[in-house]
Design a protein around this motif. Structure first.
Motif, PDB file in Angstrom:
ATOM      1  N   UNK A 168       0.833  -1.203   0.000  1.00  0.00           N
ATOM      2  CA  UNK A 168       0.000   0.000   0.000  1.00  0.00           C
ATOM      3  C   UNK A 168       0.867   1.253   0.000  1.00  0.00           C
ATOM      4  N   UNK A 169       0.302   2.315  -0.555  1.00  0.00           N
ATOM      5  CA  UNK A 169       0.936   3.627  -0.497  1.00  0.00           C
ATOM      6  C   UNK A 169      -0.145   4.691  -0.620  1.00  0.00           C
ATOM      7  N   UNK A 170       0.223   5.930  -0.263  1.00  0.00           N
ATOM      8  CA  UNK A 170      -0.691   7.043  -0.460  1.00  0.00           C
ATOM      9  C   UNK A 170      -1.331   7.596   0.781  1.00  0.00           C
ATOM     10  N   UNK A 171      -1.075   6.994   1.932  1.00  0.00           N
ATOM     11  CA  UNK A 171      -1.655   7.533   3.153  1.00  0.00           C
ATOM     12  C   UNK A 171      -1.023   8.855   3.530  1.00  0.00           C
ATOM     13  N   UNK A 172      -1.624   9.506   4.532  1.00  0.00           N
ATOM     14  CA  UNK A 172      -1.081  10.771   4.985  1.00  0.00           C
ATOM     15  C   UNK A 172      -2.023  11.495   5.901  1.00  0.00           C
ATOM     16  N   UNK A 173      -1.697  12.760   6.158  1.00  0.00           N
ATOM     17  CA  UNK A 173      -2.490  13.618   7.035  1.00  0.00           C
ATOM     18  C   UNK A 173      -3.189  14.669   6.179  1.00  0.00           C
ATOM     19  N   UNK A 174      -4.521  14.727   6.289  1.00  0.00           N
ATOM     20  CA  UNK A 174      -5.290  15.717   5.544  1.00  0.00           C
ATOM     21  C   UNK A 174      -6.320  16.346   6.473  1.00  0.00           C
ATOM     22  N   UNK A 175      -6.915  17.432   6.016  1.00  0.00           N
ATOM     23  CA  UNK A 175      -7.979  18.051   6.777  1.00  0.00           C
ATOM     24  C   UNK A 175      -9.327  17.502   6.308  1.00  0.00           C
ATOM     25  N   UNK A 176     -10.313  17.617   7.178  1.00  0.00           N
ATOM     26  CA  UNK A 176     -11.664  17.170   6.828  1.00  0.00           C
ATOM     27  C   UNK A 176     -12.130  17.847   5.545  1.00  0.00           C
ATOM     28  N   UNK A 177     -12.759  17.056   4.682  1.00  0.00           N
ATOM     29  CA  UNK A 177     -13.242  17.569   3.411  1.00  0.00           C
ATOM     30  C   UNK A 177     -12.286  17.367   2.255  1.00  0.00           C
ATOM     31  N   UNK A 178     -11.039  17.079   2.576  1.00  0.00           N
ATOM     32  CA  UNK A 178     -10.043  16.877   1.520  1.00  0.00           C
ATOM     33  C   UNK A 178     -10.070  15.435   0.995  1.00  0.00           C
ATOM     34  N   UNK A 179      -9.172  15.166   0.040  1.00  0.00           N
ATOM     35  CA  UNK A 179      -9.147  13.861  -0.619  1.00  0.00           C
ATOM     36  C   UNK A 179      -7.776  13.209  -0.514  1.00  0.00           C
ATOM     37  N   UNK A 180      -7.766  11.894  -0.628  1.00  0.00           N
ATOM     38  CA  UNK A 180      -6.541  11.102  -0.726  1.00  0.00           C
ATOM     39  C   UNK A 180      -6.807   9.945  -1.677  1.00  0.00           C
ATOM     40  N   UNK A 181      -5.760   9.469  -2.331  1.00  0.00           N
ATOM     41  CA  UNK A 181      -5.876   8.261  -3.130  1.00  0.00           C
ATOM     42  C   UNK A 181      -4.859   7.243  -2.642  1.00  0.00           C
ATOM     43  N   UNK A 182      -5.360   6.108  -2.224  1.00  0.00           N
ATOM     44  CA  UNK A 182      -4.497   5.009  -1.815  1.00  0.00           C
ATOM     45  C   UNK A 182      -4.263   4.073  -3.000  1.00  0.00           C
ATOM     46  N   UNK A 183      -3.065   3.500  -3.042  1.00  0.00           N
ATOM     47  CA  UNK A 183      -2.717   2.541  -4.077  1.00  0.00           C
ATOM     48  C   UNK A 183      -2.309   1.221  -3.445  1.00  0.00           C
ATOM     49  N   UNK A 184      -2.660   0.140  -4.110  1.00  0.00           N
ATOM     50  CA  UNK A 184      -2.262  -1.200  -3.672  1.00  0.00           C
ATOM     51  C   UNK A 184      -1.635  -1.904  -4.874  1.00  0.00           C
ATOM     52  N   UNK A 185      -0.316  -2.002  -4.856  1.00  0.00           N
ATOM     53  CA  UNK A 185       0.396  -2.717  -5.914  1.00  0.00           C
ATOM     54  C   UNK A 185       0.469  -4.187  -5.537  1.00  0.00           C
TER      55      UNK A 185
END
Length: 125
Positions: free
Chosen positions: A6-23
């Protein structure tokens, strides 16, 4: 040997977006399902979304329907989890997992056969 990274995690604020990847790699059979699970401190691991490699059938937990989208790029052997409109309650370690059966789209952790190491997602209010 099946491997999931897995990759793509992190710290964001409410309402924002993230995309996780699973190779993923090492599948020696045609059909499998990839799922995203999450586990918050003190809580059980729960299914978030799953997708079948053969026909693209998907499953979403009620808590993420309309906000999260799971997709698969078979050419890249990668499954994505696009997470929009994130909420503080989405904070957890997110795991990618694989099941070697595709008759039923998996929803629960005990249906999965292989696991990645997890990636932290933190959503601040």
């Amino acid at each position: 040997e099946v491997q999931l990274v897995e990759s793509g995690g992190g710290l964001v604020q409410a309402g924002e977006s993230l995309r996780l990847s699973c190779a993923h790699s090492g599948f020696t059979f045609d059909g499998y399902a990839i799922g995203w699970f999450r586990q918050a401190p003190g809580k059980e691991r729960e299914g978030v979304a799953s997708i079948s490699s053969s026909d693209g059938r998907t499953y979403y937990a009620d808590s993420v329907k309309g906000r999260f989208t799971i997709s698969s790029d078979n050419a890249k052997n990668t499954v994505y989890l696009q997470m929009n409109k994130l909420k503080p309650e989405d904070t957890a370690v997110y795991y990618c997992a694989a099941s070697i059966q595709t008759i039923v789209i998996p929803r629960f952790a005990d249906e999965m056969d292989y696991w990645g190491q997890g990636t932290q997602v933190t959503v601040s209010s």
